[in-house]
Design a protein around this motif. Structure first.
Motif, short mmCIF file in Angstrom:
data_model
loop_
_atom_site.label_atom_id
_atom_site.label_comp_id
_atom_site.label_asym_id
_atom_site.label_seq_id
_atom_site.Cartn_x
_atom_site.Cartn_y
_atom_site.Cartn_z
N PHE A 1 0.84 -1.19 0.00
CA PHE A 1 0.00 0.00 0.00
C PHE A 1 0.87 1.24 0.00
O PHE A 1 1.78 1.36 0.81
N SER A 2 0.57 2.16 -0.93
CA SER A 2 1.27 3.44 -0.93
C SER A 2 0.62 4.33 0.13
O SER A 2 -0.46 4.02 0.66
N ALA A 3 1.28 5.46 0.42
CA ALA A 3 0.83 6.35 1.50
C ALA A 3 -0.65 6.71 1.39
O ALA A 3 -1.36 6.77 2.40
N ALA A 4 -1.13 6.89 0.16
CA ALA A 4 -2.52 7.34 -0.04
C ALA A 4 -3.54 6.32 0.45
O ALA A 4 -4.70 6.66 0.72
N TYR A 5 -3.13 5.05 0.58
CA TYR A 5 -4.07 4.00 0.97
C TYR A 5 -3.96 3.64 2.46
O TYR A 5 -4.56 2.67 2.90
N ILE A 6 -3.16 4.42 3.18
CA ILE A 6 -3.03 4.16 4.62
C ILE A 6 -3.87 5.20 5.36
O ILE A 6 -3.58 6.40 5.30
N PRO A 7 -4.95 4.75 6.03
CA PRO A 7 -5.86 5.72 6.66
C PRO A 7 -5.19 6.46 7.81
O PRO A 7 -4.33 5.91 8.49
N SER A 8 -5.60 7.70 7.99
CA SER A 8 -5.05 8.54 9.05
C SER A 8 -6.19 9.03 9.92
O SER A 8 -7.17 9.57 9.41
N GLU A 9 -6.05 8.81 11.22
CA GLU A 9 -7.08 9.27 12.16
C GLU A 9 -6.56 10.51 12.87
O GLU A 9 -5.41 10.53 13.32
N ARG A 10 -7.40 11.53 12.99
CA ARG A 10 -6.94 12.76 13.66
C ARG A 10 -7.01 12.60 15.18
O ARG A 10 -7.92 11.98 15.70
N VAL A 11 -6.05 13.17 15.85
CA VAL A 11 -6.03 13.18 17.32
C VAL A 11 -6.33 14.60 17.74
O VAL A 11 -5.93 15.55 17.07
#
Ligand code: MN
Length: 296
Positions: free
Chosen positions: A148-158
């Motif tokens: 998975f490239s960076a675009a497909y790694i989900p990011s959750e906001r803290v």
């Protein structure tokens, strides 16, 4: 106090820091300079984690040699890059480039032969390689990749301006990473904490081992607030909950956990099996070209 709070607090066992290490500078492949944190003299294994390497240099002579053709059998390798590019190519015609922020999760299973080479002649190469053991019953599964490239790694906001990149596993708020791993059910998170000293909390199953690697800043861990400094690895003890906070400049760290296999480990270089006999078999199969694509 509400009844539910009482129950939650009663069930919550916070993992406390048991050990830290600054790793062991070494080289591997064709003279690639790296720091080995797991799989070296003082920490040989954090079951199921067999090896954890950090490579970080803007000097081409530290990385240009790369990792020419070599085999793997009996475990998984995870490559996560923060900067630079690496090309991998195996003997079953699988080929690709890992870029900054991307991950390659390779289940070597019964065996592949591959190369991992920097796809750059200069600039910064920075990243991690983690080896995760497979249970004895799955050591000879068919090799497979999850990339998975960076675009497909989900990011959750803290809430304090930080974020959590979820590569594998699920955060306490329900953000799930793209990697599917039924063998050791690893949690692999890349966590940025802002400067507000906001705590980060994550549920971890009791039967997992867990460690942290601090990319920048300082991390204060557990109720004891024991520090783990920049470029240190901290091993956490038993429990079902991780509770940490960043210092005044915030922090970035990896949190990695996986289910303990509690099996005998027979390892030699790129082969990790349960017994000496299986290791011998791996060497024989490799010598006979009975690995991966050519003789599936
Ligand atoms: Mn490799």
């Amino acid at each position: 106090m509400a009844k539910q709070d009482t129950i939650e607090n009663h069930d919550r066992k916070i993992r406390e820091l048991t050990q830290t290490t600054s790793g062991y500078p070494t080289s591997d492949g064709q003279n690639v300079q790296l720091i080995r944190y797991i799989g070296a003299q003082n920490i040989n294994l954090i079951d199921p984690f067999l090896l954890f390497d950090v490579f970080q240099s803007d000097k081409p002579s530290d990385y240009l040699g790369g990792f020419p053709d070599h085999p793997h059998r009996g475990f998984e390798t995870v490559t996560y890059l923060l900067a630079g590019r690496m090309r991998h190519k195996d003997n079953a015609s699988h080929e690709g480039v890992i870029e900054a922020g991307g991950v390659q999760w390779m289940t070597a299973g019964r065996g592949i032969v591959h190369s991992e080479m920097p796809e750059q002649k200069n600039g910064l190469l920075r990243g991690f390689q983690l080896w995760i053991n497979l249970p004895g019953s799955k050591k000879m599964v068919k090799p497979s990749y999850q990339e998975f490239s960076a675009a497909y790694i989900p990011s959750e906001r803290v809430s304090d301006g930080g974020s959590i990149k979820v590569i594998s596993g699920c955060t306490s708020n329900g953000t799930r990473g793209p990697i599917n791993n039924p063998y050791t059910e690893p949690i692999f998170l890349d966590i940025h904490l802002g400067p507000a000293e906001q705590p980060f909390e994550q549920n971890i199953p009791d039967d997992h081992n867990s460690f942290l690697y601090v990319i920048h800043g300082t991390l204060l861990t557990g109720m004891s607030r024991s520090p783990v400094g920049k470029e240190e690895l901290g091993i956490l003890g038993n429990g079902n909950h991780v509770y940490v906070s960043g210092g005044k400049e915030g922090a970035r760290f990896l949190l990695i956990t996986g289910k303990r296999l509690n099996e005998p480990v027979a390892r030699s270089g790129p082969f990790v099996m349960n017994t000496r006999e299986e290791l011998y078999e791996a060497f024989q199969d490799y010598r006979n070209g009975n690995f991966g694509g050519r003789n599936p």
